[in-house]
Design a protein around this motif. Structure first.
Motif, PDB file in Angstrom:
ATOM      1  N   ASN A 159       1.571   9.632  -7.396  1.00 55.92           N
ATOM      2  CA  ASN A 159       2.326   8.937  -6.357  1.00 55.92           C
ATOM      3  C   ASN A 159       1.740   7.571  -6.016  1.00 55.92           C
ATOM      4  O   ASN A 159       2.223   6.902  -5.099  1.00 55.92           O
ATOM      5  N   LYS A 166       0.836  -1.193   0.000  1.00 54.03           N
ATOM      6  CA  LYS A 166       0.000   0.000   0.000  1.00 54.03           C
ATOM      7  C   LYS A 166       0.875   1.248   0.000  1.00 54.03           C
ATOM      8  O   LYS A 166       1.904   1.292   0.653  1.00 54.03           O
ATOM      9  N   ASN A 167       0.430   2.251  -0.745  1.00 59.28           N
ATOM     10  CA  ASN A 167       1.060   3.565  -0.718  1.00 59.28           C
ATOM     11  C   ASN A 167       0.149   4.474   0.093  1.00 59.28           C
ATOM     12  O   ASN A 167      -0.989   4.710  -0.298  1.00 59.28           O
ATOM     13  N   ILE A 198      -1.037   6.760  -4.547  1.00 61.55           N
ATOM     14  CA  ILE A 198      -1.586   6.711  -3.189  1.00 61.55           C
ATOM     15  C   ILE A 198      -2.927   5.986  -3.188  1.00 61.55           C
ATOM     16  O   ILE A 198      -3.821   6.311  -3.963  1.00 61.55           O
ATOM     17  N   SER A 199      -3.075   5.004  -2.292  1.00 63.19           N
ATOM     18  CA  SER A 199      -4.331   4.265  -2.187  1.00 63.19           C
ATOM     19  C   SER A 199      -5.089   4.595  -0.902  1.00 63.19           C
ATOM     20  O   SER A 199      -6.288   4.360  -0.815  1.00 63.19           O
ATOM     21  N   ASN A 242       8.073  -0.346   4.041  1.00 59.65           N
ATOM     22  CA  ASN A 242       8.985  -0.555   2.928  1.00 59.65           C
ATOM     23  C   ASN A 242       9.823   0.707   2.708  1.00 59.65           C
ATOM     24  O   ASN A 242      11.028   0.628   2.535  1.00 59.65           O
ATOM     25  N   SER A 243       9.155   1.875   2.733  1.00 55.76           N
ATOM     26  CA  SER A 243       9.877   3.139   2.567  1.00 55.76           C
ATOM     27  C   SER A 243       9.084   4.274   3.188  1.00 55.76           C
ATOM     28  O   SER A 243       7.863   4.186   3.337  1.00 55.76           O
ATOM     29  N   LEU A 291       4.217   8.185   2.459  1.00 52.80           N
ATOM     30  CA  LEU A 291       4.578   9.485   1.908  1.00 52.80           C
ATOM     31  C   LEU A 291       4.096  10.550   2.886  1.00 52.80           C
ATOM     32  O   LEU A 291       2.888  10.747   3.061  1.00 52.80           O
ATOM     33  N   ARG A 349       9.016   8.524   2.579  1.00 53.20           N
ATOM     34  CA  ARG A 349       9.517   9.695   1.858  1.00 53.20           C
ATOM     35  C   ARG A 349       8.805  10.932   2.395  1.00 53.20           C
ATOM     36  O   ARG A 349       7.685  10.849   2.877  1.00 53.20           O
ATOM     37  N   MET A 403       3.921  -1.201   3.697  1.00 51.44           N
ATOM     38  CA  MET A 403       3.487   0.070   3.127  1.00 51.44           C
ATOM     39  C   MET A 403       4.644   0.981   2.764  1.00 51.44           C
ATOM     40  O   MET A 403       5.710   0.920   3.363  1.00 51.44           O
ATOM     41  N   ASN A 404       4.387   1.795   1.750  1.00 47.02           N
ATOM     42  CA  ASN A 404       5.245   2.919   1.405  1.00 47.02           C
ATOM     43  C   ASN A 404       4.538   4.147   1.958  1.00 47.02           C
ATOM     44  O   ASN A 404       3.389   4.408   1.599  1.00 47.02           O
TER      45      ASN A 404
END
Length: 160
Positions: free
Chosen positions: A103, A2-3, A105-106, A81-82, A34, A84, A31-32
């Protein structure tokens, strides 16, 4: 994977929303993340022409903020996972939807009761635009805690 977008005001206190999202049972996959600070677009032609000036907005990110983000990634490798940090420039839903799409995004995780601190005169409270975005929303409840947030953020939950 998931973002997830989480609004921030570059304060250590705002990172409490990251910890809350990590421990949320609805987000059971890696998840990533942001972290985004929202700025309205300037109507000053000279400022618009000086796009490199936008890099100054990243100077509001403290070393302590960066260290805590790094520590969160180390403490939750299976969940994060990341991470930013970015700035969003605009004040319309259409521009924000493009930002979300660009990006990937979900989900947007946010605390409705969190009061964002403006880092400069162009900072805006993201709650209104987030609610109108049409993206899946994950309300968080970080509450008003008096304890030292740095200790709480850096201490992994027993279930993590």
């Amino acid at each position: 994977m998931k973002n997830i977008l989480i609004p921030t005001d570059f304060s250590v206190r705002s990172l409490d929303m990251v910890k809350e999202a990590i421990n949320n049972v609805q987000l059971h996959e890696p998840m990533n993340i942001l972290l985004v600070h929202f700025f309205k677009m300037s109507d000053n032609m000279q400022e618009l022409m000086m796009l490199s000036r936008r890099m100054k907005d990243y100077e509001h990110i403290s070393e302590e903020y960066r260290n805590i983000i790094s520590q969160l990634q180390k403490n939750y490798p299976a969940r994060i996972n990341s991470i930013r940090v970015e700035c969003f420039y605009g004040s319309t839903v259409a521009v924000f939807k493009n930002f979300l799409f660009g990006n990937g995004i979900s989900v947007i995780a946010y605390d409705e009761h969190y009061r964002f601190i403006k880092v400069n005169r162009n900072s805006i409270d993201p709650l209104n635009i987030i609610k109108k975005s049409g993206c899946v929303l994950l309300p968080l409840n970080t509450g008003s805690r008096e304890e030292n947030l740095r200790i709480k953020i850096l201490r992994p939950a027993a279930t993590a």
